[in-house]
Design an enzyme around this catalytic site. Structure first.
Site, PDB file in Angstrom:
ATOM      1  N   GLY A  45       0.834  -1.192   0.000  1.00 23.41           N
ATOM      2  CA  GLY A  45       0.000   0.000   0.000  1.00 23.41           C
ATOM      3  C   GLY A  45       0.868   1.239   0.000  1.00 23.41           C
ATOM      4  N   GLN A  50       3.129   9.895   1.184  1.00 22.18           N
ATOM      5  CA  GLN A  50       4.402   9.167   1.202  1.00 22.18           C
ATOM      6  C   GLN A  50       5.282   9.481  -0.002  1.00 22.18           C
ATOM      7  OE1 GLN A  50       2.411   5.157   2.130  1.00 22.18           O
ATOM      8  NE2 GLN A  50       4.379   5.035   3.184  1.00 22.18           N
ATOM      9  N   CYS A  92       6.009   0.075   7.537  1.00 25.43           N
ATOM     10  CA  CYS A  92       5.606   1.183   6.664  1.00 25.43           C
ATOM     11  C   CYS A  92       6.795   1.568   5.790  1.00 25.43           C
ATOM     12  CB  CYS A  92       5.180   2.378   7.526  1.00 25.43           C
ATOM     13  SG  CYS A  92       4.726   3.836   6.571  1.00 25.43           S
ATOM     14  N   LEU A  93       6.538   1.830   4.509  1.00 21.84           N
ATOM     15  CA  LEU A  93       7.624   2.218   3.598  1.00 21.84           C
ATOM     16  C   LEU A  93       8.268   3.541   4.031  1.00 21.84           C
ATOM     17  CD1 LEU A  93       5.976   1.313   0.161  1.00 21.84           C
ATOM     18  CD2 LEU A  93       7.790   0.050   1.348  1.00 21.84           C
ATOM     19  N   HIS A 134      -4.243   1.411   7.691  1.00 19.71           N
ATOM     20  CA  HIS A 134      -2.899   1.997   7.688  1.00 19.71           C
ATOM     21  C   HIS A 134      -2.847   3.159   6.686  1.00 19.71           C
ATOM     22  CE1 HIS A 134       1.631   1.538   7.884  1.00 19.71           C
ATOM     23  NE2 HIS A 134       1.477   2.263   6.786  1.00 19.71           N
ATOM     24  N   GLU A 135      -3.384   2.929   5.486  1.00 13.72           N
ATOM     25  CA  GLU A 135      -3.323   3.973   4.447  1.00 13.72           C
ATOM     26  C   GLU A 135      -4.247   5.150   4.783  1.00 13.72           C
ATOM     27  OE1 GLU A 135      -0.860   3.640   2.611  1.00 13.72           O
ATOM     28  OE2 GLU A 135      -0.561   1.513   2.994  1.00 13.72           O
ATOM     29  N   HIS A 138      -2.568   7.459   7.039  1.00 11.54           N
ATOM     30  CA  HIS A 138      -1.608   8.352   6.377  1.00 11.54           C
ATOM     31  C   HIS A 138      -2.287   9.651   5.925  1.00 11.54           C
ATOM     32  CE1 HIS A 138       2.265   6.424   6.086  1.00 11.54           C
ATOM     33  NE2 HIS A 138       1.773   5.298   5.621  1.00 11.54           N
TER      34      HIS A 138
END
Ligand SMILES: [Zn+2]
Length: 169
Positions: A45, A50, A92-93, A134-135, A138
């Site tokens: 995701g 991000q 997380c990226l 999670h997204e 963000h």
């Protein structure tokens, strides 16, 4: 086009993102870049903040490219329903190298616009429900680290600050 993924500490990750007024070709090209960047990372995701753009868009694919139907784009998403509870390890990226167990609802229904500007509603359970939440976080400036309890959060933040001081973040 691949876009650089910004990390914990970048201002755009820590505040709310803006609603998209219209799904223009520029927005579609941002979506395409996000999909390419997510697959390249690789991740399941990616949210627009991000890649440094503070707008309410996320993409996800829990099959990581193996099943075309699993690729989802949400523009201006909102929750329709959430229930249950799951405890799983999450990363997380934008916080590379760190994982922690995060409590999340086990089922989530999200609605929003797709890449073509059409409204769609998708139900996720397990990993997909986790990914949705999670997204969505963000888009409100919340990272998984922010959902941890005091000590656990402090430990990760201290390590990140140390890496940043030595130019390794
Ligand atoms: Zn993330």
């Amino acid at each position: 086009m691949l876009r650089p993924i910004v990390r914990y500490g970048a201002e755009v990750l820590h505040g709310p993102s803006a609603t998209i007024e219209a799904v223009t070709p520029d927005i579609q090209s941002l979506v395409d870049d996000m999909i390419q960047t997510m697959y390249a990372a690789p991740g399941i995701g990616l949210a627009a903040p991000q890649v440094g753009v503070g707008v309410r868009i996320f993409v996800c694919d829990i099959s990581m490219g193996r099943n075309a139907a699993d690729l989802l784009t949400f523009i201006n998403p909102s929750f329709v329903e959430r229930d249950g509870m799951q405890l799983e390890e999450e990363g997380c990226l934008s916080v590379p190298g760190f994982n922690a167990t995060v409590a999340r609802p086990s089922r989530a229904i999200v609605k929003g616009l797709d890449r073509e500007g059409q409204e769609h509603t998708v139900e996720g359970t397990g990993l997909l429900a986790r990914c949705f939440q999670h997204e969505m976080d963000h888009l409100d400036g919340t990272l998984f680290v922010d959902r941890l309890r005091g000590l656990q959060k402090d430990l990760i933040v201290r390590k990140i600050r140390k890496l940043a001081r030595t130019g390794k973040w």
